[in-house]
Design a protein around this motif. Structure first.
Motif, PDB file in Angstrom:
ATOM      1  N   ILE A 207      -1.236   8.183  -0.441  1.00 35.31           N
ATOM      2  CA  ILE A 207      -2.325   8.445  -1.391  1.00 35.31           C
ATOM      3  C   ILE A 207      -3.467   7.450  -1.202  1.00 35.31           C
ATOM      4  O   ILE A 207      -4.500   7.556  -1.854  1.00 35.31           O
ATOM      5  CB  ILE A 207      -1.845   8.409  -2.864  1.00 35.31           C
ATOM      6  CG1 ILE A 207      -1.284   7.019  -3.243  1.00 35.31           C
ATOM      7  CG2 ILE A 207      -0.803   9.471  -3.121  1.00 35.31           C
ATOM      8  CD1 ILE A 207      -0.985   6.879  -4.721  1.00 35.31           C
ATOM      9  N   ASP A 208      -3.272   6.469  -0.317  1.00 36.60           N
ATOM     10  CA  ASP A 208      -4.268   5.436  -0.070  1.00 36.60           C
ATOM     11  C   ASP A 208      -4.556   4.614  -1.332  1.00 36.60           C
ATOM     12  O   ASP A 208      -5.698   4.551  -1.811  1.00 36.60           O
ATOM     13  CB  ASP A 208      -5.558   6.036   0.502  1.00 36.60           C
ATOM     14  CG  ASP A 208      -6.463   4.941   1.064  1.00 36.60           C
ATOM     15  OD1 ASP A 208      -5.940   3.877   1.441  1.00 36.60           O
ATOM     16  OD2 ASP A 208      -7.688   5.160   1.096  1.00 36.60           O
ATOM     17  N   ALA A 209      -3.521   4.027  -1.874  1.00 33.82           N
ATOM     18  CA  ALA A 209      -3.643   3.121  -3.021  1.00 33.82           C
ATOM     19  C   ALA A 209      -3.107   1.754  -2.615  1.00 33.82           C
ATOM     20  O   ALA A 209      -2.200   1.691  -1.794  1.00 33.82           O
ATOM     21  CB  ALA A 209      -2.839   3.660  -4.205  1.00 33.82           C
ATOM     22  N   PRO A 210      -3.633   0.657  -3.149  1.00 29.68           N
ATOM     23  CA  PRO A 210      -4.728   0.613  -4.112  1.00 29.68           C
ATOM     24  C   PRO A 210      -6.062   0.981  -3.475  1.00 29.68           C
ATOM     25  O   PRO A 210      -6.165   1.081  -2.266  1.00 29.68           O
ATOM     26  CB  PRO A 210      -4.717  -0.849  -4.553  1.00 29.68           C
ATOM     27  CG  PRO A 210      -4.182  -1.601  -3.386  1.00 29.68           C
ATOM     28  CD  PRO A 210      -3.157  -0.688  -2.777  1.00 29.68           C
ATOM     29  N   SER A 211      -7.073   1.169  -4.328  1.00 25.98           N
ATOM     30  CA  SER A 211      -8.396   1.523  -3.832  1.00 25.98           C
ATOM     31  C   SER A 211      -9.429   0.873  -4.741  1.00 25.98           C
ATOM     32  O   SER A 211      -9.090   0.340  -5.798  1.00 25.98           O
ATOM     33  CB  SER A 211      -8.553   3.039  -3.843  1.00 25.98           C
ATOM     34  OG  SER A 211      -8.430   3.533  -5.151  1.00 25.98           O
ATOM     35  N   SER A 212     -10.690   0.922  -4.319  1.00 26.75           N
ATOM     36  CA  SER A 212     -11.718   0.337  -5.171  1.00 26.75           C
ATOM     37  C   SER A 212     -11.977   1.269  -6.356  1.00 26.75           C
ATOM     38  O   SER A 212     -11.726   2.473  -6.286  1.00 26.75           O
ATOM     39  CB  SER A 212     -12.996   0.116  -4.376  1.00 26.75           C
ATOM     40  OG  SER A 212     -13.415   1.341  -3.831  1.00 26.75           O
ATOM     41  N   ILE A 213     -12.437   0.704  -7.447  1.00 26.91           N
ATOM     42  CA  ILE A 213     -12.773   1.533  -8.606  1.00 26.91           C
ATOM     43  C   ILE A 213     -14.254   1.358  -8.882  1.00 26.91           C
ATOM     44  O   ILE A 213     -14.880   0.427  -8.358  1.00 26.91           O
ATOM     45  CB  ILE A 213     -11.925   1.177  -9.853  1.00 26.91           C
ATOM     46  CG1 ILE A 213     -12.117  -0.282 -10.265  1.00 26.91           C
ATOM     47  CG2 ILE A 213     -10.452   1.452  -9.580  1.00 26.91           C
ATOM     48  CD1 ILE A 213     -11.387  -0.643 -11.554  1.00 26.91           C
TER      49      ILE A 213
ATOM     50  N   GLN B  43     -16.040   1.524 -14.570  1.00 21.49           N
ATOM     51  CA  GLN B  43     -14.677   1.148 -14.973  1.00 21.49           C
ATOM     52  C   GLN B  43     -14.550  -0.364 -15.134  1.00 21.49           C
ATOM     53  O   GLN B  43     -13.994  -0.847 -16.120  1.00 21.49           O
ATOM     54  CB  GLN B  43     -13.660   1.631 -13.919  1.00 21.49           C
ATOM     55  CG  GLN B  43     -13.087   3.019 -14.187  1.00 21.49           C
ATOM     56  CD  GLN B  43     -12.157   3.480 -13.058  1.00 21.49           C
ATOM     57  OE1 GLN B  43     -12.608   3.638 -11.927  1.00 21.49           O
ATOM     58  NE2 GLN B  43     -10.894   3.697 -13.351  1.00 21.49           N
ATOM     59  N   LEU B  44     -15.077  -1.100 -14.151  1.00 17.88           N
ATOM     60  CA  LEU B  44     -15.004  -2.567 -14.220  1.00 17.88           C
ATOM     61  C   LEU B  44     -15.701  -3.084 -15.462  1.00 17.88           C
ATOM     62  O   LEU B  44     -15.199  -3.957 -16.170  1.00 17.88           O
ATOM     63  CB  LEU B  44     -15.646  -3.178 -12.965  1.00 17.88           C
ATOM     64  CG  LEU B  44     -14.891  -2.971 -11.650  1.00 17.88           C
ATOM     65  CD1 LEU B  44     -15.733  -3.437 -10.472  1.00 17.88           C
ATOM     66  CD2 LEU B  44     -13.542  -3.697 -11.674  1.00 17.88           C
ATOM     67  N   LYS B  45     -16.868  -2.516 -15.739  1.00 25.01           N
ATOM     68  CA  LYS B  45     -17.658  -2.979 -16.872  1.00 25.01           C
ATOM     69  C   LYS B  45     -16.921  -2.717 -18.187  1.00 25.01           C
ATOM     70  O   LYS B  45     -16.894  -3.579 -19.071  1.00 25.01           O
ATOM     71  CB  LYS B  45     -19.016  -2.262 -16.860  1.00 25.01           C
ATOM     72  CG  LYS B  45     -20.075  -3.027 -17.603  1.00 25.01           C
ATOM     73  CD  LYS B  45     -21.441  -2.397 -17.471  1.00 25.01           C
ATOM     74  CE  LYS B  45     -22.305  -2.914 -18.607  1.00 25.01           C
ATOM     75  NZ  LYS B  45     -23.472  -2.066 -18.838  1.00 25.01           N
TER      76      LYS B  45
ATOM     77  N   ILE C 232     -14.437  -6.979 -16.579  1.00 27.09           N
ATOM     78  CA  ILE C 232     -14.068  -7.814 -15.435  1.00 27.09           C
ATOM     79  C   ILE C 232     -15.012  -7.548 -14.269  1.00 27.09           C
ATOM     80  O   ILE C 232     -15.727  -6.537 -14.246  1.00 27.09           O
ATOM     81  CB  ILE C 232     -12.604  -7.599 -14.958  1.00 27.09           C
ATOM     82  CG1 ILE C 232     -12.368  -6.134 -14.574  1.00 27.09           C
ATOM     83  CG2 ILE C 232     -11.616  -8.046 -15.996  1.00 27.09           C
ATOM     84  CD1 ILE C 232     -11.029  -5.895 -13.903  1.00 27.09           C
ATOM     85  N   ALA C 233     -15.034  -8.471 -13.329  1.00 28.07           N
ATOM     86  CA  ALA C 233     -15.818  -8.307 -12.114  1.00 28.07           C
ATOM     87  C   ALA C 233     -14.958  -8.700 -10.929  1.00 28.07           C
ATOM     88  O   ALA C 233     -14.052  -9.526 -11.060  1.00 28.07           O
ATOM     89  CB  ALA C 233     -17.068  -9.190 -12.160  1.00 28.07           C
ATOM     90  N   VAL C 234     -15.250  -8.076  -9.796  1.00 29.83           N
ATOM     91  CA  VAL C 234     -14.538  -8.439  -8.569  1.00 29.83           C
ATOM     92  C   VAL C 234     -15.263  -9.610  -7.930  1.00 29.83           C
ATOM     93  O   VAL C 234     -16.481  -9.589  -7.785  1.00 29.83           O
ATOM     94  CB  VAL C 234     -14.485  -7.231  -7.610  1.00 29.83           C
ATOM     95  CG1 VAL C 234     -13.982  -7.660  -6.239  1.00 29.83           C
ATOM     96  CG2 VAL C 234     -13.611  -6.138  -8.189  1.00 29.83           C
ATOM     97  N   MET C 235     -14.547 -10.658  -7.569  1.00 28.48           N
ATOM     98  CA  MET C 235     -15.155 -11.829  -6.939  1.00 28.48           C
ATOM     99  C   MET C 235     -15.034 -11.701  -5.427  1.00 28.48           C
ATOM    100  O   MET C 235     -13.968 -11.364  -4.917  1.00 28.48           O
ATOM    101  CB  MET C 235     -14.418 -13.108  -7.377  1.00 28.48           C
ATOM    102  CG  MET C 235     -14.317 -13.288  -8.878  1.00 28.48           C
ATOM    103  SD  MET C 235     -15.887 -13.089  -9.726  1.00 28.48           S
ATOM    104  CE  MET C 235     -16.659 -14.659  -9.279  1.00 28.48           C
TER     105      MET C 235
ATOM    106  N   ARG D  61       0.827  -1.203   0.000  1.00 28.74           N
ATOM    107  CA  ARG D  61       0.000   0.000   0.000  1.00 28.74           C
ATOM    108  C   ARG D  61       0.861   1.251   0.000  1.00 28.74           C
ATOM    109  O   ARG D  61       1.906   1.310   0.654  1.00 28.74           O
ATOM    110  CB  ARG D  61      -0.892   0.056   1.247  1.00 28.74           C
ATOM    111  CG  ARG D  61      -1.979  -1.002   1.312  1.00 28.74           C
ATOM    112  CD  ARG D  61      -3.082  -0.566   2.268  1.00 28.74           C
ATOM    113  NE  ARG D  61      -3.903   0.450   1.664  1.00 28.74           N
ATOM    114  CZ  ARG D  61      -4.908   0.198   0.824  1.00 28.74           C
ATOM    115  NH1 ARG D  61      -5.213  -1.037   0.500  1.00 28.74           N
ATOM    116  NH2 ARG D  61      -5.585   1.181   0.291  1.00 28.74           N
TER     117      ARG D  61
END
Lengths: 583, 583
Positions: free
Chosen positions: B562-568, B572-574, B578-581, B558
């Motif tokens: 900057i607090d990365a990584p982070s959710s998107i 963006q995923l679409k 891809i999808a988050v499992m 991490r």
């Protein structure tokens, strides 16, 4: 070393030396009793001579070698009987006494010559062979030189190169990010940087004073002919400076590069406001290698009963000097050109100034000789000149006339790739309105400072009128660099985010670290970034940046040589906690 | 410029000049009639003086400024009454006539001093403040210098820097890749490079002859204390060379760096075979700042009825010179040390050589005075020395003794960070057997060439005995660089992939482009890569590479600043298909 010399260094003064060379077989020639081979390496070409009579076995072996075989050759340097004036090694050749075939080669899919028979796609697939061509290698040598000289200049000016991270945080503002799923932080993603913008600002807050980096950046955009998903920037930032200081410093850099890399002395860069650039060239990156400025004709053209002009917001044209003899066919071509959807004009009006001073226009019905004479005066059109006029909605018409001006410049040979015209475009608008999304966007980026005297307009809701302390460097109609004075005050930055439609929470979530940093003593700072690939292609006199990148991607973002991107296995996906969705 | 001078440049010869400085308020001191401020910028610290009597209002304003305020100050350079010999600007101060507060600062979460009160986590979160500390900035300035001098040396040796792509293809062999979903090629992924290995080999095939790059590389591995998911390499490759040429060239580079950056002349680097390194130091990166070589004792120690030694594959020890007076407590500590799971020994045997020449061991029951005297002779142990012995399975015992040797080196002060001992370790095994996966892996990588004289062993199925033309540069027990002569023959490369368990199809799918390239005339080539972060930390005399990276990540990968990584977001995923499992 397997060799004593390279293929580029032997001269007449080396005659009688015994040498060993390594390289590729560029070309072989059998001339009765003699066989000659051109041996190539990065440094040049040296001719090898084999004599059938003195050493028939060796000669026979040489004759069996094909193009691109890798050879190691030992022999004596001798003076050539017929000298080659073009090659630097053209006065000598090697009388070969022994050689090894280091590696064989099958026939390449295209010729390894300056003018190859290979098409674009084939050359990309076999990029490692394309890179053997002297022209392509020269491009990358030029790139190396531009990078060396950039570093030399900036190092001497006390800039320090700092590497900023590649795995950063995704931000929705601006172009689309490439993202990287994090295995250790399931469901979270890094983003690849579109630029090190926030990091270089943080470095200023850290007191680094003068920063630069030659750095890879990434944008997941639909690729146009000359865009790459990964590209390189010369990224710079300075503290305790004003706009003027940045302009002077980087004018210095560009002069240094032209002098050292091209041997060209560049004049001080003229400055043009954004407003003037749009008014006189119809674009914010005018090609100033040639004049042909826009002339606005509303006062003379409207109200004479020609409905096209009467209904137009703007009547504007250029003087194509020396083109009065253009044929009907040529004028039709120009009309077709401006009517193309990419250009978007509805038609073209012309007026020829004949050798005898009379003027013949395509709208004679509405404008008499006196009226046309006044046009000619306004355009400073002399006998032999051709006035070309477009009309319509102002912005669109300027954009179309910009295309026509560039087309005429090309036709008239005014856009010589070996001539360079540089300028600064300054005083850009801070914001531009996006009709689709019905909101303002930052023209440069959200960290750009408004001009202090225009800040009050932000409160008066005259957002479109606010000018920024932002600047572009333009060379030959190409924006090679751009930057701005940055906001360094937390409240002004918060206001900018608000104007750009961020909620307080969104601004904090995405740029909180920067706004917090502003609280701990941020210095005034400003910076610039140059498109390095573009700068190199400009120096190389080429249109495409692709020729100046060792392993470029095609318009679908594919590297056809290594065949990337590609599918990955389920184990990898599972580890990353992601799944591929079928469309 | 907002300033006329920096805070580091004014000297006694500048007295009476009127100057303007900008910087941060490091410290203020009120002394009755005078107020003093230390103003800091990247270049140094200058003392500002405010006189209550001559300008009470200005003095009052100065007193209200807190630490880390950003000031712009104008005044006259005057000679100090009490000079500061430590500061280069210590002979002068500025009699301030006017100043502006460019920005205020709230109180930093830790002190901006060489020895800060900020803990690791806090300093990482506010890395932009941590970077203000002179020590941290000096580390990055050192890094810049190492990079400049690396480029200078390699440029002069005709190396050309070529940027290789960051968005490449994932390959299952080796460490885990970071991957990047491709939006334009749904379901497909780029990988970030673990090194530009295949690209630099292709550049050799292209005839680039001498390549280098200072380049970011990426590995998605579980992070140990001193690993970063993104790190920087000095990556190099040469054509038409043998191992000897690489060793000489890069020995030259390291000597150049030590001379230019540290002012130290380094001797020619000794060479040690991998076999000797393991035999005498128990590891392939021996710290040779001190001797304390392993001494094997099987012949003297076994068969005397001591079951621990009798049952051991290897009895081996070191001579800790001057340690015969170690107390019971110290010896117990050492025993505890070797029994730690990370070290893995079952116990420690010692023998003290007393001042009178008698020897006292922990195994006196099994070895009489004469036997112990023979031990002492073998260890070249003199009165005052302490022999420390481990026993067990050979590999494990060597590994444990390596740890003990390093521990003793540290305890005896033999590992001075300002002393440098460099060497080459050569003749690495080509392959190492992995028990878990029950197959051989490439010790270096699959492109490493076996020694020509050992190639026949490949066919004789003596895979573990094959030595590679591979080499590591080791400095102070740290592997700073490693490389190899490469395979440049398609058939040998195909055989290597076969040995590594690739099917023909897998080899073709993953490395087909390289094997195909070998068909078109590949030259003999070899290369090396240096860990740039590690090299810098070594030059800086520090253990951690993190202090030499501007914005490092923590052990969970991490960036806490900057607090990365982070959710998107879902859009963006679409777009990326891809999808988050959920786990």
């Amino acid at each position: 070393m397997l060799r004593t010399h390279t293929c580029g260094e032997l001269r007449i003064t080396d005659v009688n030396k015994t040498v060993t060379l390594c390289g590729w077989l560029q070309k072989g020639r059998d001339l009765g009793g003699m066989t000659f081979i051109d041996l190539r390496d990065r440094y040049g070409i040296t001719q090898l001579a084999f004599n059938t009579e003195t050493n028939p076995a060796l000669c026979e072996k040489a004759r069996k070698c094909g193009r691109e075989f890798v050879l190691k050759v030992t022999g004596k340097v001798i003076e050539r009987s017929s000298k080659n004036k073009i090659l630097t090694t053209g006065e000598i050749e090697i009388e070969v006494t022994d050689f090894d075939i280091l590696n064989e080669a099958i026939t390449p899919p295209f010729t390894i010559e300056e003018h190859t028979d290979g098409g674009d796609e084939l050359r990309m697939k076999y990029r490692y062979l394309d890179l053997r061509r002297t022209t392509v290698r020269a491009n990358l040598e030029l790139r190396h030189q531009v990078s060396q000289q950039t570093r030399k200049f900036l190092d001497e000016q006390n800039f320090i190169e700092v590497e900023t991270p590649v795995l950063i945080k995704s931000t929705p503002e601006g172009a689309r990010d490439f993202v990287v799923p994090s295995r250790m932080n399931a469901g979270e993603f890094y983003a690849l940087p579109q630029s090190p913008q926030t990091f270089k600002q943080l470095l200023m807050i850290s007191g680094f004073d003068r920063y630069y980096q030659i750095v890879k950046c990434f944008r997941d955009e639909d690729l146009r002919a000359d865009r790459q998903p990964e590209f390189t920037q010369i990224d710079c930032e300075m503290s305790f400076v004003e706009q003027e200081d940045i302009l002077n410093m980087f004018e210095g850099l560009v002069k240094h590069l032209f002098k050292q890399v091209k041997g060209i002395d560049i004049e001080n860069l003229p400055r043009m406001t954004y407003t003037d650039a749009m008014k006189f060239y119809g674009c914010d990156k005018p090609d100033t290698r040639f004049e042909m400025k826009f002339v606005e004709l509303n006062d003379l053209a409207k109200g004479k009963g020609f409905p096209v002009f009467d209904n137009a917001e703007l009547v504007v044209g250029v003087n194509a000097k020396g083109c009065s003899e253009y044929t009907r066919k040529q004028l039709d071509e120009l009309t077709e050109f401006v009517k193309r959807p990419q250009v978007g004009a509805t038609g073209l009006v012309y007026a020829r100034v004949n050798a005898d001073g009379t003027i013949k226009s395509s709208v004679d019905k509405f404008y008499d000789a006196d009226a046309l004479k006044m046009w000619a005066q306004k355009f400073d059109a002399k006998p032999g000149d051709l006035i070309l006029i477009l009309a319509g909605q102002a912005d669109k018409t300027r954009k179309a006339l910009n295309e026509l001006r560039l087309e005429m410049g090309t036709r008239l040979g005014l856009r010589d790739v070996n001539k360079f015209s540089c300028l600064w475009v300054v005083d850009f608008p801070l914001l531009e309105f996006n009709e689709e999304e019905n909101r303002y966007f930052a023209m440069h980026h959200p960290f750009t400072s408004p001009k202090p005297e225009d800040i009050k307009l932000l409160d008066e809701n005259k957002l479109g009128e606010v000018r920024a302390n932002a600047y572009d460097m333009v060379i030959n109609g190409v924006e090679v660099g751009g930057g701005s004075v940055r906001i360094f005050n937390k409240n002004l930055q918060a206001k900018m985010f608000e104007i750009l439609g961020f909620t307080k929470e969104e601004a904090q979530a995405q740029f909180g670290f920067l706004m917090n940093a502003f609280e701990y003593g941020a210095p005034p700072h400003a910076g610039i970034a140059f498109g390095f690939d573009r700068l190199c292609s400009l120096f190389g006199g080429a249109d495409s940046i692709r020729d100046f990148i060792a392993f470029p991607k095609n318009n679908s973002g594919r590297d056809v040589m290594i065949d990337a991107p590609s599918s990955i296995d389920d184990k990898q996906l599972k580890e990353l906690s992601i799944a591929v969705m079928k469309k």
